[in-house]
Design a protein around this motif. Structure first.
Motif, mmCIF file in Angstrom:
data_model
loop_
_atom_site.group_PDB
_atom_site.id
_atom_site.type_symbol
_atom_site.label_atom_id
_atom_site.label_comp_id
_atom_site.label_asym_id
_atom_site.label_seq_id
_atom_site.Cartn_x
_atom_site.Cartn_y
_atom_site.Cartn_z
ATOM 1 N N UNK A 1 6.603 3.402 -17.645
ATOM 2 C CA UNK A 1 7.567 3.988 -16.702
ATOM 3 C C UNK A 1 7.078 5.310 -16.107
ATOM 4 N N UNK A 2 6.013 5.877 -16.678
ATOM 5 C CA UNK A 2 5.484 7.163 -16.211
ATOM 6 C C UNK A 2 4.272 7.006 -15.290
ATOM 7 N N UNK A 3 3.937 5.767 -14.909
ATOM 8 C CA UNK A 3 2.715 5.534 -14.119
ATOM 9 C C UNK A 3 2.731 6.308 -12.805
ATOM 10 N N UNK A 4 3.830 6.241 -12.062
ATOM 11 C CA UNK A 4 3.856 6.902 -10.749
ATOM 12 C C UNK A 4 3.705 8.417 -10.877
ATOM 13 N N UNK A 5 4.345 8.975 -11.882
ATOM 14 C CA UNK A 5 4.196 10.416 -12.151
ATOM 15 C C UNK A 5 2.753 10.727 -12.536
ATOM 16 N N UNK B 103 0.836 -1.205 0.000
ATOM 17 C CA UNK B 103 0.000 0.000 0.000
ATOM 18 C C UNK B 103 0.869 1.252 0.000
ATOM 19 N N UNK B 104 0.516 2.191 -0.856
ATOM 20 C CA UNK B 104 1.186 3.493 -0.977
ATOM 21 C C UNK B 104 2.587 3.399 -1.573
ATOM 22 N N UNK B 105 3.048 2.192 -1.913
ATOM 23 C CA UNK B 105 4.383 2.053 -2.510
ATOM 24 C C UNK B 105 4.312 2.404 -3.998
ATOM 25 N N UNK B 106 5.403 2.954 -4.549
ATOM 26 C CA UNK B 106 5.419 3.217 -5.991
ATOM 27 C C UNK B 106 5.247 1.916 -6.774
ATOM 28 N N UNK B 107 4.609 2.021 -7.935
ATOM 29 C CA UNK B 107 4.462 0.836 -8.776
ATOM 30 C C UNK B 107 5.787 0.530 -9.461
ATOM 31 N N UNK B 108 6.052 -0.757 -9.665
ATOM 32 C CA UNK B 108 7.312 -1.160 -10.283
ATOM 33 C C UNK B 108 7.071 -2.330 -11.226
ATOM 34 N N UNK B 109 7.994 -2.484 -12.171
ATOM 35 C CA UNK B 109 7.863 -3.558 -13.153
ATOM 36 C C UNK B 109 8.132 -4.901 -12.480
ATOM 37 N N UNK B 110 7.322 -5.890 -12.852
ATOM 38 C CA UNK B 110 7.450 -7.219 -12.263
ATOM 39 C C UNK B 110 6.877 -8.234 -13.244
ATOM 40 N N UNK B 111 6.725 -9.467 -12.795
ATOM 41 C CA UNK B 111 6.015 -10.472 -13.595
ATOM 42 C C UNK B 111 4.927 -11.099 -12.739
ATOM 43 N N UNK B 112 3.866 -11.560 -13.390
ATOM 44 C CA UNK B 112 2.754 -12.229 -12.710
ATOM 45 C C UNK B 112 2.384 -13.482 -13.500
ATOM 46 N N UNK C 134 -7.868 14.027 -20.690
ATOM 47 C CA UNK C 134 -8.611 13.904 -19.443
ATOM 48 C C UNK C 134 -8.436 12.518 -18.830
ATOM 49 N N UNK C 135 -7.705 11.666 -19.553
ATOM 50 C CA UNK C 135 -7.453 10.315 -19.064
ATOM 51 C C UNK C 135 -6.082 9.863 -19.513
ATOM 52 N N UNK C 136 -5.264 9.441 -18.556
ATOM 53 C CA UNK C 136 -3.994 8.812 -18.922
ATOM 54 C C UNK C 136 -4.279 7.407 -19.423
ATOM 55 N N UNK C 137 -3.605 7.027 -20.496
ATOM 56 C CA UNK C 137 -3.696 5.671 -21.032
ATOM 57 C C UNK C 137 -2.281 5.144 -21.204
ATOM 58 N N UNK C 138 -2.049 3.952 -20.654
ATOM 59 C CA UNK C 138 -0.726 3.329 -20.736
ATOM 60 C C UNK C 138 -0.618 2.560 -22.058
ATOM 61 N N UNK C 139 0.461 2.798 -22.780
ATOM 62 C CA UNK C 139 0.783 1.996 -23.958
ATOM 63 C C UNK C 139 1.384 0.688 -23.452
ATOM 64 N N UNK C 140 0.622 -0.404 -23.546
ATOM 65 C CA UNK C 140 1.052 -1.666 -22.940
ATOM 66 C C UNK C 140 2.306 -2.244 -23.597
ATOM 67 N N UNK C 141 2.646 -1.761 -24.778
ATOM 68 C CA UNK C 141 3.874 -2.227 -25.429
ATOM 69 C C UNK C 141 5.106 -1.806 -24.641
ATOM 70 N N UNK C 142 4.952 -0.835 -23.723
ATOM 71 C CA UNK C 142 6.098 -0.332 -22.930
ATOM 72 C C UNK C 142 6.214 -1.034 -21.584
ATOM 73 N N UNK C 143 5.317 -1.973 -21.297
ATOM 74 C CA UNK C 143 5.346 -2.660 -19.985
ATOM 75 C C UNK C 143 6.474 -3.687 -19.955
#
Length: 346
Positions: A321-325, A12-21, A337-346
């Protein structure tokens, strides 16, 4: 099971980071979706930061998902490989209660299964759209019409249906005066959809900073709620006020803007409890209501409506990489009015 890339909040409240699931194997009625775009909803931030309740961590947020089917289970009849699809805020429900049978899966009596921060029928945590792929039952997957670009369609899976469902339920349309309170990710879609339905639309925003945008998106009028004259001028005006604000409000002041039998409908969800003087409801037989997303059938109806009227979301495309910002910018109302993540950058 398949290992895929994702962005997660480890705590909780931690910055998001790249991982695998791990994603489950494609079952008989499942589709594997190659995620192309994922919207960032304010509710992602509430949940990743334990704002509403204690979350399940690590958490992969994201319930505004647009992508392409790359594999379909043997029993799948609704989709084929190559289809453009979306996934919204839920990926399952009991399918047996009165609400599920009525197409109101969002109000499943046993509780629907959230796309993330939930536990599925197998007891496994669900992970959302900030990832490269997702496996979803075909019955909780939506078809994205060709008339909508995938990146502009992604936010419709939450922001679009969250505003469309109450506007339809409270009969927004020609001859109705609708106020949209808040001009953000939800509010801008509320303006577009209410206008598309033929209603007279007013934006109520803290300032006139976004007035030009609001009028361009379909509002007929735009008022600043920081100006006390607004409440004098608009007293008794509206059939529906759609509040997209997730902060506590002076509900008495806004209820005074409703006509007799008007409804103030909340789709924004503040973290704090609210207080209301009931006389502000009794005088005028007014309603203070809430609404949550929509059922699968209604969500498909919304997507088709938006395609027909050319109503994609107004977006700012970002790299993962800009999610936390982006989270901080959402909290500062610094997005149109909405941020959208380009999933190709994940």
């Amino acid at each position: 099971m398949t290992t895929v890339a994702a962005y997660a909040a480890p705590a909780a409240k931690a910055p998001l980071e790249r991982t695998t699931i791990e994603r489950r194997a494609v079952g008989e009625y499942d589709v594997l979706i190659d995620i192309k775009f994922a919207g960032i909803c304010h509710s992602d931030i509430h949940q990743a930061r334990d704002g509403w309740a204690e979350g399940i961590f690590p958490m992969v947020p994201g319930h505004e998902i647009a992508g392409v089917v790359t594999e379909a289970g043997p029993g799948v009849t609704k989709f084929a490989v190559g289809d453009r699809v979306g996934v919204g805020c839920m990926v399952d429900s009991c399918r047996e209660c009165d609400n599920c049978k009525a197409g109101l899966e969002q109000y499943c009596v046993k509780g629907n299964t959230g796309t993330y921060n939930a536990v599925d029928k197998n007891g496994e945590p669900t992970y959302g759209g900030y990832s490269s792929h997702i496996v979803v039952d075909e019955n909780y997957t939506l078809r994205i019409p060709d008339g909508l670009a995938l990146d502009e369609a992604a936010p419709l899976l939450c922001a679009g249906i969250t505003t469309y469902s109450p506007l339809k339920h409270w009969n927004a349309g020609p001859g109705k005066k609708i106020a949209v309170l808040g001009m953000g990710g939800l509010g801008h879609m509320g303006v577009k959809i209410a206008h598309g339905l033929g209603a007279e639309v007013t934006v109520l925003s803290q300032s006139l900073r976004k007035q030009e945008d609001g009028l361009k998106l379909g509002a007929d009028h735009y008022y600043a709620t920081s100006d006390p004259k607004t409440f004098e001028e608009l007293a008794g005006t509206f059939d529906i006020i759609l509040s997209t604000v997730s902060a506590p409000l002076d509900f008495g002041a806004y209820l005074s803007l409703l006509k007799t039998d008007g409804a103030l409908v909340n789709v924004g969800a503040p973290e704090e409890p609210i207080s209301v003087n009931l006389f502000s409801l009794i005088g005028g037989r007014k309603s203070l209501s809430g609404s949550g997303i929509g059922g699968i059938q209604e969500t498909q109806e919304m997507l088709d409506f938006c395609a027909e009227h050319g109503l994609g979301a107004e977006i700012e495309l970002i790299a993962a990489s800009e999610i936390n910002e982006a989270y901080e910018r959402v909290l500062n109302s610094d997005v149109r009015y909405r941020f959208v993540i380009d999933a190709a950058t994940i």
